[in-house]
Write a protein that holds these residues in place. Structure first.
Motif, PDB file in Angstrom:
ATOM      1  N   LEU A  99      18.870  54.546  10.568  1.00 20.97           N
ATOM      2  CA  LEU A  99      18.910  53.090  10.697  1.00 20.97           C
ATOM      3  C   LEU A  99      19.666  52.691  11.963  1.00 20.97           C
ATOM      4  O   LEU A  99      19.240  51.801  12.709  1.00 20.97           O
ATOM      5  CB  LEU A  99      19.568  52.477   9.456  1.00 20.97           C
ATOM      6  CG  LEU A  99      19.842  50.973   9.486  1.00 20.97           C
ATOM      7  CD1 LEU A  99      18.549  50.188   9.704  1.00 20.97           C
ATOM      8  CD2 LEU A  99      20.526  50.532   8.191  1.00 20.97           C
ATOM      9  N   VAL A 100      20.783  53.349  12.217  1.00 24.38           N
ATOM     10  CA  VAL A 100      21.552  53.066  13.432  1.00 24.38           C
ATOM     11  C   VAL A 100      20.722  53.389  14.672  1.00 24.38           C
ATOM     12  O   VAL A 100      20.677  52.615  15.637  1.00 24.38           O
ATOM     13  CB  VAL A 100      22.871  53.863  13.435  1.00 24.38           C
ATOM     14  CG1 VAL A 100      23.609  53.677  14.765  1.00 24.38           C
ATOM     15  CG2 VAL A 100      23.763  53.428  12.275  1.00 24.38           C
ATOM     16  N   THR A 101      20.049  54.529  14.646  1.00 25.45           N
ATOM     17  CA  THR A 101      19.207  54.910  15.782  1.00 25.45           C
ATOM     18  C   THR A 101      18.094  53.890  15.992  1.00 25.45           C
ATOM     19  O   THR A 101      17.779  53.524  17.133  1.00 25.45           O
ATOM     20  CB  THR A 101      18.598  56.302  15.564  1.00 25.45           C
ATOM     21  OG1 THR A 101      19.657  57.253  15.414  1.00 25.45           O
ATOM     22  CG2 THR A 101      17.722  56.711  16.731  1.00 25.45           C
ATOM     23  N   TYR A 162       8.757  52.089  11.617  1.00 21.10           N
ATOM     24  CA  TYR A 162       9.108  53.028  10.538  1.00 21.10           C
ATOM     25  C   TYR A 162       7.996  54.062  10.362  1.00 21.10           C
ATOM     26  O   TYR A 162       8.262  55.258  10.196  1.00 21.10           O
ATOM     27  CB  TYR A 162       9.334  52.261   9.235  1.00 21.10           C
ATOM     28  CG  TYR A 162       9.819  53.119   8.091  1.00 21.10           C
ATOM     29  CD1 TYR A 162      11.170  53.448   7.965  1.00 21.10           C
ATOM     30  CD2 TYR A 162       8.932  53.599   7.135  1.00 21.10           C
ATOM     31  CE1 TYR A 162      11.615  54.236   6.915  1.00 21.10           C
ATOM     32  CE2 TYR A 162       9.367  54.382   6.083  1.00 21.10           C
ATOM     33  CZ  TYR A 162      10.716  54.696   5.974  1.00 21.10           C
ATOM     34  OH  TYR A 162      11.159  55.486   4.935  1.00 21.10           O
ATOM     35  N   SER A 163       6.743  53.603  10.413  1.00 16.04           N
ATOM     36  CA  SER A 163       5.611  54.513  10.266  1.00 16.04           C
ATOM     37  C   SER A 163       5.496  55.467  11.452  1.00 16.04           C
ATOM     38  O   SER A 163       5.343  56.679  11.279  1.00 16.04           O
ATOM     39  CB  SER A 163       4.316  53.706  10.112  1.00 16.04           C
ATOM     40  OG  SER A 163       3.197  54.549  10.045  1.00 16.04           O
ATOM     41  N   ILE A 164       5.584  54.914  12.662  1.00 15.72           N
ATOM     42  CA  ILE A 164       5.435  55.741  13.864  1.00 15.72           C
ATOM     43  C   ILE A 164       6.532  56.797  13.949  1.00 15.72           C
ATOM     44  O   ILE A 164       6.293  57.924  14.382  1.00 15.72           O
ATOM     45  CB  ILE A 164       5.442  54.863  15.123  1.00 15.72           C
ATOM     46  CG1 ILE A 164       4.230  53.926  15.129  1.00 15.72           C
ATOM     47  CG2 ILE A 164       5.438  55.708  16.393  1.00 15.72           C
ATOM     48  CD1 ILE A 164       4.276  52.854  16.201  1.00 15.72           C
ATOM     49  N   GLY A 167       9.589  57.556   9.340  1.00 13.61           N
ATOM     50  CA  GLY A 167      10.749  57.172   8.538  1.00 13.61           C
ATOM     51  C   GLY A 167      12.074  57.368   9.248  1.00 13.61           C
ATOM     52  O   GLY A 167      13.110  57.458   8.596  1.00 13.61           O
ATOM     53  N   GLY A 168      12.043  57.437  10.573  1.00 12.08           N
ATOM     54  CA  GLY A 168      13.276  57.592  11.339  1.00 12.08           C
ATOM     55  C   GLY A 168      13.605  59.023  11.703  1.00 12.08           C
ATOM     56  O   GLY A 168      14.684  59.283  12.244  1.00 12.08           O
ATOM     57  N   SER A 169      12.688  59.943  11.455  1.00 12.26           N
ATOM     58  CA  SER A 169      12.963  61.351  11.756  1.00 12.26           C
ATOM     59  C   SER A 169      12.416  61.803  13.105  1.00 12.26           C
ATOM     60  O   SER A 169      12.719  62.899  13.564  1.00 12.26           O
ATOM     61  CB  SER A 169      12.383  62.247  10.653  1.00 12.26           C
ATOM     62  OG  SER A 169      10.966  62.139  10.618  1.00 12.26           O
ATOM     63  N   MET A 286      20.740  61.140  15.034  1.00 15.13           N
ATOM     64  CA  MET A 286      21.896  60.750  14.235  1.00 15.13           C
ATOM     65  C   MET A 286      23.096  60.304  15.069  1.00 15.13           C
ATOM     66  O   MET A 286      23.866  59.445  14.645  1.00 15.13           O
ATOM     67  CB  MET A 286      22.306  61.921  13.325  1.00 15.13           C
ATOM     68  CG  MET A 286      21.192  62.413  12.417  1.00 15.13           C
ATOM     69  SD  MET A 286      21.645  63.899  11.483  1.00 15.13           S
ATOM     70  CE  MET A 286      22.823  63.227  10.318  1.00 15.13           C
ATOM     71  N   VAL A 287      23.264  60.910  16.230  1.00 15.33           N
ATOM     72  CA  VAL A 287      24.392  60.579  17.088  1.00 15.33           C
ATOM     73  C   VAL A 287      23.898  60.427  18.539  1.00 15.33           C
ATOM     74  O   VAL A 287      22.795  60.836  18.874  1.00 15.33           O
ATOM     75  CB  VAL A 287      25.493  61.674  17.047  1.00 15.33           C
ATOM     76  CG1 VAL A 287      26.125  61.747  15.669  1.00 15.33           C
ATOM     77  CG2 VAL A 287      24.932  63.031  17.455  1.00 15.33           C
ATOM     78  N   GLY A 288      24.726  59.848  19.377  1.00 12.84           N
ATOM     79  CA  GLY A 288      24.374  59.689  20.773  1.00 12.84           C
ATOM     80  C   GLY A 288      24.651  60.947  21.587  1.00 12.84           C
ATOM     81  O   GLY A 288      25.257  61.910  21.110  1.00 12.84           O
TER      82      GLY A 288
END
Length: 290
Positions: A99-101, A162-164, A167-169, A286-288
């Motif tokens: 979500l942050v990303t 979200y789809s592209i 789901g954020g992965s 997850m992180v920068g």
């Protein structure tokens, strides 16, 4: 020796026989070609590709850099800017660090303006140019199923993102993720997510050490750097950022990615090869970058 002349009756019978033989020969050369060999003149059957398709995750989401202009806004939620991105991203299904990303990528792409638009010249598969649209700059050529009404509507754009991104992965389809521009917005994105009221507040980014019996913590991203300490198999460490360094062929996910970690048990901070660290998602989502 000369043969005797045939009688008129015999001559008529001979001509009839010759005529029938000639018809048979000519007819044999004009037998219609079987239907299966005839060229088709009907329209081709429609293929599955002509039907509406899900958003294609393998194609670019955005092509150019940050959006340069805006269209008439179609905002349907009570938030603006980065808080708008956090709200619609959460509603789309993004959670925790993805979500942050997502919010950071949207800031880098459009400054979280749902009306943002970027114009691109010809690219592979899009010879006439294309437009990147809305919060996550969804490209109109590579993703034609996301129409303009959807692309310039905050929530619909977030749903497409979200789809592209699976789901954020997977954030590889976004140009500002690939060039690292999104990382400059991670802190602001995390603050915006925290303002959601705790529903999407991400936990600390942690990983589990998979090297047995222990893994050296280096002062830099490579085995030629000094050893700052070590951490044992199965230990949980905090991850603050990632960088690229020496390629490590061993481990579980061979790569040149290195994580900057802190061992909570000893307080030692340094770098470990990401291939030996198990995380819930790709650490780069997850992180920068350090």
């Amino acid at each position: 020796m000369r043969l005797p002349l045939a009688t008129p009756t015999a001559r008529r019978a001979l001509r009839l026989a010759l005529g029938l033989a000639l018809v048979a020969v000519v007819g044999a050369g004009t037998v219609p070609t079987p239907a299966t060999a005839a060229p088709t003149t009907t329209a081709p059957v429609a293929h599955a590709a002509s039907a509406p398709r899900p958003v294609d995750q393998a194609k670019p989401a955005s092509v150019g850099g940050p959006a340069t202009s805006a269209k008439t806004a179609r905002v349907g939620v009570n938030a603006v800017g980065i808080d708008l991105c956090a709200q619609v991203a959460y509603a789309a299904g993004f959670r925790n660090n993805p979500l942050v990303t997502a919010v950071a990528v949207a800031m880098a792409e459009s400054s979280c303006n749902p009306s943002a638009v970027g114009s691109n010249g010809p690219t592979a598969g899009c010879p006439n140019g294309s437009l990147d649209r809305g919060l996550w700059q969804i490209n109109n050529c590579y993703h034609p199923t996301v129409n303009d009404t959807c692309a310039y509507t905050a929530q619909c754009n977030a749903n497409a993102a979200y789809s592209i991104s699976s789901g954020g992965s997977n954030w590889q389809p976004w140009s500002t993720y690939n060039n690292g521009a999104y990382a400059g917005y991670l802190s602001a994105a995390q603050a915006a997510v925290a303002r959601l009221g705790g529903t999407g507040d991400p936990p600390a980014v942690t990983g589990t050490i998979l090297a047995n019996p222990s893994l050296n913590i280096r002062t830099g991203p490579g085995t030629t750097y000094g050893i700052a300490g070590s951490v044992g198999y199965g230990a949980t460490v905090n991850i603050s950022c990632y960088t690229f360094g020496e390629y490590v062929s061993g481990g579980y996910w061979p790569s040149s990615t290195w994580d900057r970690i802190t061992n909570p048990a000893t307080g030692v901070t340094g770098y470990v090869a990401d291939t030996w660290v198990n995380t819930a998602y790709d650490v780069k989502t997850m992180v920068g970058r350090c």
